[in-house]
Design an enzyme around this catalytic site. Sequence first.
Site, PDB file in Angstrom:
ATOM      1  N   PRO A  82     -28.541 -35.596   3.201  1.00 35.50           N
ATOM      2  CA  PRO A  82     -29.373 -35.187   2.065  1.00 35.50           C
ATOM      3  C   PRO A  82     -30.076 -33.845   2.245  1.00 35.50           C
ATOM      4  O   PRO A  82     -30.610 -33.546   3.315  1.00 35.50           O
ATOM      5  CB  PRO A  82     -30.385 -36.332   1.966  1.00 35.50           C
ATOM      6  CG  PRO A  82     -29.642 -37.521   2.474  1.00 35.50           C
ATOM      7  CD  PRO A  82     -28.792 -36.993   3.583  1.00 35.50           C
ATOM      8  N   CYS A  83     -30.079 -33.076   1.167  1.00 35.10           N
ATOM      9  CA  CYS A  83     -30.634 -31.718   1.183  1.00 35.10           C
ATOM     10  C   CYS A  83     -32.098 -31.606   0.777  1.00 35.10           C
ATOM     11  O   CYS A  83     -32.781 -30.667   1.219  1.00 35.10           O
ATOM     12  CB  CYS A  83     -29.811 -30.815   0.260  1.00 35.10           C
ATOM     13  SG  CYS A  83     -28.074 -30.697   0.699  1.00 35.10           S
ATOM     14  N   PRO A  84     -32.641 -32.496  -0.096  1.00 32.01           N
ATOM     15  CA  PRO A  84     -34.013 -32.310  -0.568  1.00 32.01           C
ATOM     16  C   PRO A  84     -35.066 -32.105   0.516  1.00 32.01           C
ATOM     17  O   PRO A  84     -36.025 -31.352   0.292  1.00 32.01           O
ATOM     18  CB  PRO A  84     -34.276 -33.588  -1.382  1.00 32.01           C
ATOM     19  CG  PRO A  84     -32.932 -33.964  -1.908  1.00 32.01           C
ATOM     20  CD  PRO A  84     -31.982 -33.640  -0.787  1.00 32.01           C
ATOM     21  N   PRO A  85     -34.944 -32.720   1.727  1.00 40.45           N
ATOM     22  CA  PRO A  85     -35.979 -32.484   2.735  1.00 40.45           C
ATOM     23  C   PRO A  85     -36.123 -31.023   3.150  1.00 40.45           C
ATOM     24  O   PRO A  85     -37.179 -30.625   3.658  1.00 40.45           O
ATOM     25  CB  PRO A  85     -35.510 -33.341   3.923  1.00 40.45           C
ATOM     26  CG  PRO A  85     -34.707 -34.425   3.308  1.00 40.45           C
ATOM     27  CD  PRO A  85     -33.990 -33.770   2.163  1.00 40.45           C
ATOM     28  N   PHE A  86     -35.080 -30.214   2.936  1.00 43.22           N
ATOM     29  CA  PHE A  86     -35.089 -28.831   3.412  1.00 43.22           C
ATOM     30  C   PHE A  86     -34.988 -27.801   2.292  1.00 43.22           C
ATOM     31  O   PHE A  86     -35.055 -26.599   2.539  1.00 43.22           O
ATOM     32  CB  PHE A  86     -33.921 -28.619   4.378  1.00 43.22           C
ATOM     33  CG  PHE A  86     -33.825 -29.668   5.449  1.00 43.22           C
ATOM     34  CD1 PHE A  86     -34.714 -29.677   6.507  1.00 43.22           C
ATOM     35  CD2 PHE A  86     -32.871 -30.669   5.385  1.00 43.22           C
ATOM     36  CE1 PHE A  86     -34.648 -30.648   7.494  1.00 43.22           C
ATOM     37  CE2 PHE A  86     -32.784 -31.654   6.361  1.00 43.22           C
ATOM     38  CZ  PHE A  86     -33.689 -31.642   7.422  1.00 43.22           C
TER      39      PHE A  86
END
Length: 419
Positions: A82-86
């Site tokens: 998943p990309c949202p954390p970064f």
Amino acid sequence: MAGVIEICAGAGGQALGLERAGFEHVLAVEMNKDALATLKKNRPHWNLAEAGDAANPAIWKPADYSPEARGEQIDLFAGGVPCPPFSIAGKRLGSADERDLFAWAVEQTPIISPRAVLLENVRGLSTPRFAGYRQFVLDRFHEFGYQAEWRLIHASDFGVPQVRPRFVLIAMLPEYFQHFHWPEPSGEKPPTVGRVLHDLMSKREWEGADAWAKKADDIAPTIVGGSTKHGGADLGPTGAKRAWAKLSVDAHGVANEAPGPGDKFEIGPRLTNEMVARIQGWDDENYKWKFVGKKTSTYRQIGNAFPPPVAEVLGRAIRAAILRETKPASRALETRHDPVYRILRDRGDFVLLSELAHKSGLELSPTGVSAHLDRLSKDFEIEEVETQHGVAYRLGNFRAFVGQGEHPRHAHFSTSRRR
């Protein structure tokens, strides 16, 4: 065929590229039911886990894919975690985001013992905010006996008509990594949006297609799939919408069908999901694919995918290294991402702020080091004490989820699962 395990497989952008590069999916894991249905529709013969969290042992057990369990070694462990954390478009919570699986994926390496690892994410992970996180990842691979390197890859360098930077991590056992060469850009100018989409814009005999294609004379901004926590299907934030408008595309939504005779637009036509997929690198010749789900779900599957052509060139480079088809590379790996973190880690005890400023090599003032430590504290526990010589700091635990039974992710994930 080389064997690959892929987690967070999504709708199959990376999977298709790796397949074309010569990898066979031993297992693919995906949480989204529509994306999993897309994978089943296109590759019913693949071994697909039930829809669920990749870190849930009820979905799959990494130990079942170790050389001891299988009798042979997996060639590649891959994933588009998943990309949202970064993402710079989000809160950049990193290890505090319940969706973060990057560190957990790294920890599966010694369990599966693959010859190579491929993990990709958004450009935000390459920024100073996550320097300590990146350093931790590199150091863990070193402890596992792997060599690893990060690289920012631009999809437009490999024929994809889109500005889409992706931050890629490659790790391999040393005997293979010495043969690994990052793929070189094609050297050719990527096709424009108008050229790529002209046939789709004119499929319902819209008389404005030719004029529109001439105006859409550049590559697209990054396709944004977005999070299921927010909104419907559109082509991105305000800046992206302005960039799309310059290409005569209305980015405020996704169309159900291509424009037809007599249709007129203030900005330009909206794209269909078929058009968005084309911009992501899917086509009817080399990367043919069908998607399952309603319009918004399909758009998100497409928008969050890794462009298949980019996955293919990376896959070919990885496979060539595993087969030792290329000459050994003579290069120094970039292994120093956060010297402040490294000093604290190597010391294992309290270090004076003045010493950190002196030894970091960053030419930072004590104030600058303090700001650096503040960034580190978002992903690591940092202890602070006042001594007779000044303030001192000690590195504590990594905050990220790496498989702990007791971790805030479990509570956060259970309450957010439906979103």
